[in-house]
Design a protein around this motif. Structure first.
Motif, mmCIF file in Angstrom:
data_model
loop_
_atom_site.group_PDB
_atom_site.id
_atom_site.type_symbol
_atom_site.label_atom_id
_atom_site.label_comp_id
_atom_site.label_asym_id
_atom_site.label_seq_id
_atom_site.Cartn_x
_atom_site.Cartn_y
_atom_site.Cartn_z
ATOM 1 N N ILE A 82 7.096 -3.568 -3.214
ATOM 2 C CA ILE A 82 8.417 -2.927 -3.203
ATOM 3 C C ILE A 82 8.262 -1.574 -2.527
ATOM 4 O O ILE A 82 7.512 -0.721 -2.999
ATOM 5 C CB ILE A 82 8.966 -2.748 -4.637
ATOM 6 N N PRO A 83 8.947 -1.389 -1.393
ATOM 7 C CA PRO A 83 8.856 -0.091 -0.705
ATOM 8 C C PRO A 83 9.343 1.040 -1.606
ATOM 9 O O PRO A 83 10.297 0.881 -2.358
ATOM 10 C CB PRO A 83 9.788 -0.254 0.504
ATOM 11 N N ALA A 84 8.654 2.154 -1.524
ATOM 12 C CA ALA A 84 9.015 3.321 -2.325
ATOM 13 C C ALA A 84 9.265 4.504 -1.406
ATOM 14 O O ALA A 84 8.724 4.579 -0.309
ATOM 15 C CB ALA A 84 7.895 3.649 -3.310
ATOM 16 N N ASP A 85 10.086 5.423 -1.870
ATOM 17 C CA ASP A 85 10.397 6.622 -1.101
ATOM 18 C C ASP A 85 9.391 7.711 -1.466
ATOM 19 O O ASP A 85 9.572 8.425 -2.438
ATOM 20 C CB ASP A 85 11.820 7.077 -1.370
ATOM 21 N N GLU A 86 8.328 7.795 -0.700
ATOM 22 C CA GLU A 86 7.267 8.777 -0.947
ATOM 23 C C GLU A 86 7.766 10.207 -0.779
ATOM 24 O O GLU A 86 7.287 11.104 -1.446
ATOM 25 C CB GLU A 86 6.083 8.540 -0.004
ATOM 26 N N ARG A 87 8.753 10.403 0.092
ATOM 27 C CA ARG A 87 9.263 11.755 0.335
ATOM 28 C C ARG A 87 9.858 12.365 -0.914
ATOM 29 O O ARG A 87 9.820 13.563 -1.100
ATOM 30 C CB ARG A 87 10.324 11.736 1.433
ATOM 31 N N GLU A 88 10.414 11.543 -1.773
ATOM 32 C CA GLU A 88 11.092 12.048 -2.961
ATOM 33 C C GLU A 88 10.150 12.771 -3.914
ATOM 34 O O GLU A 88 10.567 13.628 -4.654
ATOM 35 C CB GLU A 88 11.773 10.903 -3.710
ATOM 36 N N THR A 89 8.870 12.402 -3.939
ATOM 37 C CA THR A 89 7.959 12.999 -4.912
ATOM 38 C C THR A 89 7.257 14.241 -4.388
ATOM 39 O O THR A 89 6.724 15.010 -5.179
ATOM 40 C CB THR A 89 6.897 11.984 -5.368
ATOM 41 N N ARG A 90 7.260 14.461 -3.105
ATOM 42 C CA ARG A 90 6.527 15.612 -2.553
ATOM 43 C C ARG A 90 7.035 16.930 -3.105
ATOM 44 O O ARG A 90 6.260 17.794 -3.486
ATOM 45 C CB ARG A 90 6.614 15.615 -1.035
ATOM 46 N N HIS A 91 8.349 17.088 -3.168
ATOM 47 C CA HIS A 91 8.911 18.361 -3.630
ATOM 48 C C HIS A 91 8.799 18.529 -5.144
ATOM 49 O O HIS A 91 8.987 19.609 -5.665
ATOM 50 C CB HIS A 91 10.362 18.506 -3.171
ATOM 51 N N LEU A 92 8.482 17.458 -5.849
ATOM 52 C CA LEU A 92 8.360 17.545 -7.303
ATOM 53 C C LEU A 92 6.977 18.013 -7.742
ATOM 54 O O LEU A 92 6.767 18.329 -8.906
ATOM 55 C CB LEU A 92 8.644 16.181 -7.944
ATOM 56 N N GLY A 93 6.021 18.023 -6.812
ATOM 57 C CA GLY A 93 4.663 18.439 -7.138
ATOM 58 C C GLY A 93 3.901 17.407 -7.946
ATOM 59 O O GLY A 93 2.948 17.730 -8.640
ATOM 60 N N LEU A 94 4.344 16.142 -7.877
ATOM 61 C CA LEU A 94 3.661 15.080 -8.602
ATOM 62 C C LEU A 94 2.445 14.598 -7.823
ATOM 63 O O LEU A 94 2.446 14.594 -6.594
ATOM 64 C CB LEU A 94 4.611 13.891 -8.825
ATOM 65 N N PRO A 95 1.404 14.147 -8.514
ATOM 66 C CA PRO A 95 0.251 13.595 -7.806
ATOM 67 C C PRO A 95 0.634 12.281 -7.164
ATOM 68 O O PRO A 95 1.606 11.626 -7.585
ATOM 69 C CB PRO A 95 -0.790 13.394 -8.909
ATOM 70 N N PRO A 96 -0.112 11.841 -6.147
ATOM 71 C CA PRO A 96 0.189 10.544 -5.522
ATOM 72 C C PRO A 96 0.079 9.420 -6.549
ATOM 73 O O PRO A 96 -0.688 9.501 -7.491
ATOM 74 C CB PRO A 96 -0.903 10.395 -4.456
ATOM 75 N N ASP A 97 0.889 8.380 -6.366
ATOM 76 C CA ASP A 97 0.888 7.243 -7.269
ATOM 77 C C ASP A 97 -0.408 6.462 -7.091
ATOM 78 O O ASP A 97 -0.660 5.922 -6.019
ATOM 79 C CB ASP A 97 2.096 6.353 -6.981
ATOM 80 N N PRO A 98 -1.257 6.372 -8.119
ATOM 81 C CA PRO A 98 -2.516 5.660 -7.983
ATOM 82 C C PRO A 98 -2.319 4.163 -7.803
ATOM 83 O O PRO A 98 -3.203 3.475 -7.314
ATOM 84 C CB PRO A 98 -3.257 5.954 -9.287
ATOM 85 N N GLY A 99 -1.158 3.637 -8.157
ATOM 86 C CA GLY A 99 -0.911 2.205 -8.009
ATOM 87 C C GLY A 99 -0.352 1.839 -6.658
ATOM 88 O O GLY A 99 -0.168 0.668 -6.353
ATOM 89 N N ALA A 100 -0.069 2.828 -5.826
ATOM 90 C CA ALA A 100 0.505 2.552 -4.521
ATOM 91 C C ALA A 100 -0.531 1.933 -3.605
ATOM 92 O O ALA A 100 -1.702 2.270 -3.639
ATOM 93 C CB ALA A 100 1.051 3.837 -3.889
ATOM 94 N N ALA A 101 -0.077 1.012 -2.798
ATOM 95 C CA ALA A 101 -0.981 0.366 -1.838
ATOM 96 C C ALA A 101 -1.328 1.342 -0.726
ATOM 97 O O ALA A 101 -0.481 2.083 -0.261
ATOM 98 C CB ALA A 101 -0.304 -0.885 -1.260
ATOM 99 N N ALA A 102 -2.578 1.326 -0.339
ATOM 100 C CA ALA A 102 -3.002 2.191 0.761
ATOM 101 C C ALA A 102 -2.466 1.624 2.053
ATOM 102 O O ALA A 102 -2.412 0.416 2.244
ATOM 103 C CB ALA A 102 -4.531 2.269 0.803
ATOM 104 N N GLY A 103 -2.045 2.474 2.934
ATOM 105 C CA GLY A 103 -1.474 1.955 4.156
ATOM 106 C C GLY A 103 -1.657 2.819 5.264
ATOM 107 O O GLY A 103 -1.671 3.544 5.960
#
Length: 103
Positions: A82-103
């Motif tokens: 399921i595609p996710a909007d990575e841009r949305e989390t950058r401004h929140l200061g959250l760490p990268p999602d460890p479950g996200a597929a590397a691409g």
């Protein structure tokens, strides 16, 4: 050059909308097949009912990475499908999602 940039933005928005609509259909089919409410799906995913409603509406928004992973788990889909909007989390200061597929 501005026309090219605008065309790329429109293409990206169209792809996001298609992905959003696909996710909405999958969530609704899942709930109907299991005869469960939005509340029960929210409970199973650990997400809010508002988040469930938002993504069932297919309004063009992609889920945040952690929400996409929860949807994949409940729907029985492989991680990263399921595609996710990575841009949305950058401004929140959250760490990268460890479950996200590397691409």
């Amino acid at each position: 050059m501005p026309q090219l940039t605008q065309a790329l933005v429109m293409r990206h928005a169209s792809a996001m909308s298609e992905d959003s609509e696909r996710l909405a259909r999958a969530l609704i089919r899942f709930r109907e097949a299991d005869s469960i409410s939005e509340r029960e799906l929210a409970h199973r995913t650990g997400l809010s009912r508002a988040t469930i409603r938002l993504h069932e509406s297919g309004d063009g928004r992609l889920p945040l990475p952690f929400a996409a992973r929860r949807f994949e788990e409940v729907l029985g889909l492989p991680p990263g499908s399921i595609p996710a909007d990575e841009r949305e989390t950058r401004h929140l200061g959250l760490p990268p999602d460890p479950g996200a597929a590397a691409g």
